[in-house]
Design a protein around this motif. Structure first.
Motif, PDB file in Angstrom:
ATOM      1  N   VAL A 233       0.983  -1.096   0.309  1.00 53.06           N
ATOM      2  CA  VAL A 233       0.241   0.546  -0.162  1.00 53.06           C
ATOM      3  C   VAL A 233       1.077   0.964   0.030  1.00 53.06           C
ATOM      4  O   VAL A 233       0.567   2.262  -0.390  1.00 53.06           O
ATOM      5  N   TYR A 234       1.871   1.004   0.578  1.00 54.70           N
ATOM      6  CA  TYR A 234       2.541   2.340   0.897  1.00 54.70           C
ATOM      7  C   TYR A 234       3.335   2.324  -0.771  1.00 54.70           C
ATOM      8  O   TYR A 234       3.133   3.995  -0.622  1.00 54.70           O
TER       9      TYR A 234
ATOM     10  N   GLU B  75       2.424   1.381  -3.848  1.00 52.96           N
ATOM     11  CA  GLU B  75       1.140   2.496  -4.391  1.00 52.96           C
ATOM     12  C   GLU B  75       0.703   4.097  -4.517  1.00 52.96           C
ATOM     13  O   GLU B  75       0.056   4.609  -4.664  1.00 52.96           O
ATOM     14  N   SER B  76       0.034   4.232  -2.727  1.00 52.09           N
ATOM     15  CA  SER B  76      -0.199   5.622  -2.356  1.00 52.09           C
ATOM     16  C   SER B  76       1.282   6.554  -2.913  1.00 52.09           C
ATOM     17  O   SER B  76       0.825   7.386  -3.607  1.00 52.09           O
TER      18      SER B  76
ATOM     19  N   TYR C 226       0.905   9.033  -5.544  1.00 53.52           N
ATOM     20  CA  TYR C 226       0.788  10.828  -5.578  1.00 53.52           C
ATOM     21  C   TYR C 226       2.606  11.238  -6.415  1.00 53.52           C
ATOM     22  O   TYR C 226       2.012  12.841  -6.889  1.00 53.52           O
TER      23      TYR C 226
END
Length: 614
Positions: A171-172, A174-175, A179
């Protein structure tokens, strides 16, 4: 993903350990009875191992900077401490592996030895004579080296257990990738002095003195080294050096081709299979049914493939007269050449240049005089060194020789006169009050010697001496404060639904802003502020060295998470994150091991190693 990275890290570390152990073979070998610079647990810190690691780091630093680095300079950079820290850390892992009972057998050790190219003969196979010679040059015997290699392999096994075994949260990545790849549209305007309702007032004396006190660091002279020096350069002697006529004529003869250049032309050559094809192409150009670039493309070529550069008539062979007979730019031909029929395009004409001996004489005289002046200085260096060694002062040296005496208050911001030479600056930075003057070289062939007379501590400049700078600083700060107040008022109006135009601001609309790049003309801070805003129509005032801006967010366009570019970015972020986590885990483990391990360092032995590099 993390396990794959860990596997690669293990291979890299293992190979690195073997290579590091071999760096500097034959280049550093310290004799004497002292064999170590200390110990880590029950593991010795080899004196030769430290010397080789230090030498390797110096060579790497020189390769990086492109210039020779003295050991004194390296110490200023802290290179010796960095090498010692890494050397101790490496032995910490060896000691910890031994404590945990991690070791490898003789068969594994043998396999590693057989793979080291430095130990292989011309047939690519392990050669015992080569092996023994390499170890002899390194100053170690087989038992010592094999024990070292066994330790390194064992510690690499310990590292492989530490590194690459932690999974990062996807998730890190991908986020973060989302951004980085999302885009934004903003409207921004610069808030300038012309928008102020009233001009900046004149400062009072109290205002200036308060500004001076509040910003005293800006008006403080740095620590200054008071240096007396003598120097001589070729320029100082150039008017006294005589150059005979024959030498000048010989120099002109050697460089005649440089002073007298024939006409040259910038030419492209397009070759065809036959003269008929070339003529047909020329007819199309004349009828303007094709361009020269289109002809090149039709033949499967690019302009770079046919560019001959600037050529003389002789370099074009049989085509020379035809090409040079054309007095303008454009295409000529067809012309038969060795490779077939060709069209030539003339893109530029470089006129012939002729410089007579009389015209070249001032340049030749200056160059020859400078060269002879350098040789005069070279011939004096030995005598100058003898005079200093005999106890002559710089004042006496200047009185008895052609050297000139001068003083300078030097700090890192001084570049005038001799301080413009890098070699002087290097010496001025490290000279001490105890040092005796020595002759050193300048970049242009001159020489100098210096003496440190004293060091003036950092001190504030007198207020009256810097009053103009203080007033300029106060005015700039006051104007900036007034502009920020004005910008805040603009922001409040925009937040209330106003427009840039109604406020008298020159609006700049930017679309597609990305953190991975920004269009030309957009201030860097405007782009950064655009990504600090989270809601459409939200605005913010930016106040940086670039200026004061009001920025309003108009739209956020989400990233395309399914695109190949974004997926590649996600993979890269995952790898970087896994590597960073590995480094943190390793650093924490090494620190924990250090705290529970006895470490002893023999500073005298370290100093002996350092003395070998002076």
């Amino acid at each position: 993903m993390a396990k794959k990275v860990g596997s690669k890290v293990f291979v890299w570390i293992l190979l690195g350990m073997i290579i590091v152990g071999l760096i500097g073979f034959g280049s550093t070998n310290l004799g004497g009875t002292v064999r170590s610079i200390g110990s880590v647990g029950d593991k010795d810190l080899s004196i030769n191992g430290y010397a080789r690691a230090l030498q390797s780091e110096l060579r790497a630093l020189e390769a990086q900077t492109g210039q020779r680095i003295s050991f004194s300079q390296a110490q200023l950079f802290g290179v010796d401490q960095q090498v010692l820290s890494r050397f101790v850390t490496s032995r910490l892992l060896d000691a910890e592996a031994a404590r945990l009972g991690i070791s490898v057998g003789d068969e594994t050790l043998r396999e590693q030895l057989l793979q080291v190219s430095s130990f292989q003969g011309i047939d690519g196979q392990f050669d015992r004579n080569t092996y023994q010679l390499a170890l002899e040059n390194a100053g170690v015997n087989e038992r010592e080296y094999e024990a070292q290699l066994r330790d390194e392999i064992s510690s690499s096994l310990l590292q492989s257990a530490l590194l690459g075994n932690l999974n990062t949260n996807p998730v890190y990545a991908e986020s973060f990738a989302g951004y980085l790849t999302e885009t934004r549209s903003v409207t921004w305007a610069a808030v300038e002095a012309s928008l102020l309702d009233t001009p900046v007032p004149a400062p009072s004396e109290a205002d200036l003195k308060a500004f001076y006190e509040d910003n005293i660091a800006s008006f403080t002279l740095p620590e200054t080294r008071q240096i007396t020096y003598t120097w001589i350069t070729p320029d100082m002697l150039i008017d006294t050096v005589e150059v005979d006529e024959q030498s000048l004529q010989d120099a002109y003869a050697r460089r005649e081709a440089e002073f007298n250049t024939p006409e040259r032309r910038l030419v492209e050559r397009l070759i065809f299979g036959s003269e008929a094809e070339a003529q047909a192409a020329a007819d199309r150009l004349a009828a303007e049914t094709a361009t020269f670039e289109e002809l090149v493309t039709e033949r499967g070529l690019e302009l770079v493939d046919i560019d001959l550069g600037d050529v003389s008539i002789g370099q074009l062979g049989s085509a020379g007269e035809t090409v040079f007979a054309n007095y303008g730019l454009g295409v000529v031909g067809p012309v038969n050449v060795d490779l077939g029929a060709a069209l030539f395009r003339i893109n530029g004409i470089l006129a012939a240049q002729s410089t007579t001996y009389e015209e070249a004489l001032p340049l030749l005289r200056d160059e020859l005089a400078s060269d002879r002046a350098r040789r005069v200085i070279d011939a004096q260096v030995s005598d100058l060194e003898d005079l200093l060694a005999a106890g002559a002062t710089l004042e006496e040296l200047a009185a008895d020789t052609e050297m000139e005496l001068a003083q300078i208050g030097w700090h890192s911001g001084v570049f005038n006169d001799i301080a413009g030479y890098a070699s002087f600056r290097n010496e001025a930075n490290i000279v001490s009050l105890e040092d005796f003057p020595e002759i050193a070289n300048l970049d242009d062939g001159g020489v100098f010697a210096m003496r440190l007379d004293g060091i003036d501590a950092a001190r504030p400049e007198d207020f009256d001496a810097v009053r103009d700078q203080v007033e300029q600083g106060w005015t700039q700060q006051t104007e900036n404060e007034m502009l920020v107040i004005k910008a805040d008022a603009f922001k409040a109006s925009l937040d209330a639904g106003g427009s840039f135009e109604s406020l008298g601001l020159t609006a700049n609309v930017e679309t597609g802003l990305s953190l991975r790049g920004r269009p030309a003309g957009v201030p860097a801070d405007v782009s950064l502020v655009a990504f600090e805003l989270r809601d459409n129509s939200e605005s913010k005032v930016s106040n940086t060295a670039e200026g004061i801006f009001v920025v309003r967010l108009d739209e956020i366009v989400a990233a395309d998470m399914a695109s190949e570019d974004t997926q590649a970015l996600i993979d890269a972020i995952e790898q970087q994150t896994a590597s960073a986590v590995d480094q943190d885990v390793f650093a924490a483990f090494a620190e924990a091991v250090r705290l529970r391990t006895d470490i002893e360092v023999n500073q005298q032995a370290i100093n002996a190693v350092h003395a070998n590099f002076q």
